[in-house]
Design an enzyme around this catalytic site. Structure first.
Site, short mmCIF file in Angstrom:
data_model
loop_
_atom_site.label_atom_id
_atom_site.label_comp_id
_atom_site.label_asym_id
_atom_site.label_seq_id
_atom_site.Cartn_x
_atom_site.Cartn_y
_atom_site.Cartn_z
N GLY A 240 -36.46 -56.76 -82.92
CA GLY A 240 -36.85 -57.95 -82.18
C GLY A 240 -38.33 -58.29 -82.36
N ARG B 208 -32.12 -56.62 -88.04
CA ARG B 208 -31.69 -55.39 -87.36
C ARG B 208 -30.84 -54.48 -88.24
NH1 ARG B 208 -33.31 -55.09 -82.22
NH2 ARG B 208 -33.65 -56.98 -81.00
N ASP C 116 -35.77 -46.55 -82.94
CA ASP C 116 -34.76 -46.31 -83.98
C ASP C 116 -35.35 -46.50 -85.38
OD1 ASP C 116 -32.69 -45.64 -82.41
OD2 ASP C 116 -31.66 -47.59 -82.50
N THR D 140 -42.40 -52.89 -79.92
CA THR D 140 -41.31 -53.42 -79.09
C THR D 140 -41.87 -53.93 -77.76
OG1 THR D 140 -39.24 -53.08 -77.88
CG2 THR D 140 -40.57 -51.12 -78.17
N ASP E 299 -40.24 -54.10 -75.23
CA ASP E 299 -39.59 -53.34 -74.15
C ASP E 299 -40.47 -52.21 -73.61
OD1 ASP E 299 -37.50 -54.99 -74.69
OD2 ASP E 299 -36.05 -53.45 -75.17
P1 FBP Z 1 -36.60 -54.37 -80.08
O1 FBP Z 1 -36.21 -53.13 -79.34
O2 FBP Z 1 -36.03 -54.46 -81.44
O3 FBP Z 1 -38.09 -54.55 -80.10
O4 FBP Z 1 -36.02 -55.64 -79.30
C1 FBP Z 1 -36.04 -55.67 -77.92
C2 FBP Z 1 -35.47 -56.96 -77.37
O5 FBP Z 1 -36.43 -57.97 -77.32
C3 FBP Z 1 -34.85 -56.69 -75.99
O6 FBP Z 1 -35.78 -56.88 -74.97
C4 FBP Z 1 -33.68 -57.62 -75.97
O7 FBP Z 1 -32.64 -57.08 -75.20
C5 FBP Z 1 -33.26 -57.69 -77.41
O8 FBP Z 1 -34.39 -57.43 -78.17
C6 FBP Z 1 -32.68 -59.02 -77.81
O9 FBP Z 1 -32.22 -58.93 -79.13
P2 FBP Z 1 -31.91 -60.15 -80.08
O10 FBP Z 1 -33.20 -60.57 -80.68
O11 FBP Z 1 -31.04 -59.56 -81.11
O12 FBP Z 1 -31.31 -61.23 -79.25
#
Ligand code: FBP
Length: 552
Positions: A81, A145, A176, A203, A205
């Site tokens: 993300g 991803r 990961d 991230t 998160d």
């Molecule tokens: P990463 O762990 O890859 O940094 O992504 C986190 C995140 O932003 C989460 O907060 C969210 O749940 C998810 O990605 C959303 O994923 P997507 O971009 O596939 O909609």
């Protein structure tokens, strides 16, 4: 191309490096520390990483640069993300690489790890890089991803590197992706490819952190962006005095984002998934907990409030995870076709009622119909419920409403409850990086190149002492294997970097715990306002409250 005034100004911003990286490339020397061991399962990790395990932790310092001056061709990928500051990691990497030797080259592989497998790339030059300095987003090369984890993939990557003469690969990603970076580093070492791998912690998160990595980049900007919006909503709530706002914030699993936003804005309620799990809270306990605040405030003339809900919370409610598990079983394989063929929701409901245990059925029956349908209709390619799509902000407001209806009948609650819903996620992932993230990311990239230059493989670029001004930051590197342990994933024992959840005995949660009762009753809102890029340091450069509390 037309540019916004802020973008034009941000191009001129010179990110701050830690003092030991500031004196020019020729004055960066390396100091090796102790050999490392993994945080757990040492013998198993050592056996899996015979070439990269146990290496020394290092820091850079001012001194004579003794690295070998060979031409470096570096490949970089963005993985997962978006997170504000990713472009600056690449800019820092590029600047260090070019300052070391003008002949050095930086390849950006497009669309995430798959770009490395498909050999889809750009070669950066000054003009290209300059257009992305201090900007948000991952659009410089895109992200993805796809996981780089199999031997076959590694063999393809090794071929691609050989074809271009690539000497090192930088992987910018989360837990990961950096776990996979360590496995790739071991593969390269065991196959004598001579290619190095360096990771950078990314991230929003905030769950890639440990005793070595103080925080992942992007967390600072994303939480500042959400907190600005939450503060604005709080002010609106306190002005209009007629709505309860239920605000879901991103964070796939851990609640760091929700907790940091709560520390910044002091809402009436903030759920913390890790606590929900620890205390084995049921949906109805959570609903009653929120309803207590609604009732107290209504009885004191305040029919308004703000509740922050972490994105991943429902997975932490034990009875809800059991329900999800049963639904996945109920619709496994061809059973899904039989379910989908049923003509009406009433037929489907009867099918569900027959298939679930009575405990799970009673949880299911509690849910609003929209959420019930979401659980059955929106499923991933493997047929599993997509928990991240569940609108938990709507779920909890509906459950609270039911509780209040009952309390009204009993005469304990006499207020009005009108709820509004928000989800803040994508709004924060590509914001212009805060000064902190702009500086931190540039330093991570610059530092990653110094690790390459000094020949390290399987290391994470490490910048620490982050709650202090940038000149006091410490630059160095840590073997990724040091952060690993063995966990059960998809039925197999795997070496992984442990995901950092909110620690209930950590200072950020303790601070929140000590204040939340007051916040739930009174109106103690804080209005952080927009991210400031220019002005006094204490407004512009300070990082998260989480980090400040952790390092006080
Ligand atoms: P990463 O762990 O890859 O940094 O992504 C986190 C995140 O932003 C989460 O907060 C969210 O749940 C998810 O990605 C959303 O994923 P997507 O971009 O596939 O909609």
């Amino acid at each position: 191309m037309k540019l916004s005034p802020l973008q034009i100004e941000r191009y001129k911003y010179q990110p701050k490096l830690p003092a030991m990286l500031r004196n020019g490339i020729n004055e960066i020397s390396v100091k090796e520390g102790k050999e490392t061991t993994s945080v757990a399962d040492q013998e198993k990790i050592k056996a899996l990483f015979p070439n990269t395990y146990g290496k020394k932790e290092i820091v850079f310092e001012k001194g004579v640069n003794t690295s070998v001056n060979k031409k470096q061709i570096v490949g970089v990928i963005l993985s997962g993300g978006q997170a504000p500051g990713g472009h600056n990691v690449i800019c820092g990497l590029y600047d260090a690489l070019k300052a070391t030797n003008k002949e050095n080259e930086l390849y950006g592989f497009k669309g995430g790890p798959s770009g490395l497998i498909e050999d889809d790339y750009v070669v950066f030059d000054d003009e290209f890089i300059n257009a992305y300095r201090n900007t948000g987003g991952f659009d410089i090369i895109g992200s993805g991803r796809t996981k780089l984890e199999s031997e076959e993939q590694f063999a393809v990557v090794a071929e691609v590197c050989k074809k271009h003469g690539i000497t090192a690969v930088v992987i910018i990603g989360g837990d990961d992706s950096n776990t996979n970076a360590a496995v790739l580093a071991e593969y390269f070492a065991s196959h004598n490819t001579g290619v190095q791998v360096i990771g950078c912690p990314k991230t929003i998160d905030g769950d890639l952190k440990n005793e070595d990595i103080e925080c992942s980049f992007g967390f600072d900007t994303a939480t500042k962006t959400y907190a600005e919006l939450i503060g604005n909503i709080e002010r609106d709530a306190n002005s209009a005095k007629k709505y309860w706002h239920f605000i879901k914030v991103m964070g796939r699993s851990a609640s760091h984002v929700a907790l940091e936003c709560a520390l910044k804005t002091q809402p009436n309620i903030c759920l913390v998934s890790e606590e929900v799990k620890e205390r084995k809270m049921s949906l109805s306990q959570i609903a009653n907990y929120i309803a207590d605040s609604v009732e107290y405030r209504a009885n004191h003339g305040m029919n308004f409030g703000v509740a922050i809900i972490p994105e991943g919370v429902v997975e932490f409610v034990p009875e809800f995870s059991t329900l999800i598990h049963e639904i996945n079983e109920l619709l496994a394989g061809s059973k899904a076709d039989a379910f989908n063929a049923l003509p009406s929701w009433a037929d489907k409901y009867a099918f569900i009622e027959k298939g679930l245990t009575s405990e799970s059925m009673s949880v299911f029956a509690l849910l609003p119909q929209g959420i019930q349908q979401q659980l059955f209709l929106e499923r991933d390619p493997h047929g599993n419920v997509q928990v991240s799509l569940i609108e938990s902000e709507k779920l909890f407001s509906a459950l609270v409403k039911d509780v209040l209806v009952e309390r009204k009948k009993n005469g304990t609650y006499k207020g009005k409850f009108s709820a509004l819903h928000h989800f803040f996620g994508y709004e924060g992932r590509c914001a212009f990086p805060s000064n902190f993230d702009a500086d931190y990311c540039y330093s991570l990239g610059y530092n990653a190149f110094m690790l390459i230059q000094y020949g390290y493989n399987g290391y994470l670029s490490k910048i620490s002492n982050l709650s202090k001004p940038a000149e006091e930051w410490v630059a160095g590197g840590m073997p990724i294997t040091k952060m690993m342990n063995i966990e059960r994933r998809h039925g197999e024992d795997k070496p992984v970097i442990r995901k950092a959840l909110v620690e209930l005995d950590g200072k950020p949660f303790k601070y929140f715990e000590a204040h939340r009762e007051e916040w739930s009753k009174e109106t103690c809102y804080l209005y952080p306002g927009a991210i400031q890029y220019y002005g006094p340091r204490e407004v512009c450069d300070i990082t998260t409250i989480t980090l400040l509390l952790e390092q006080e």
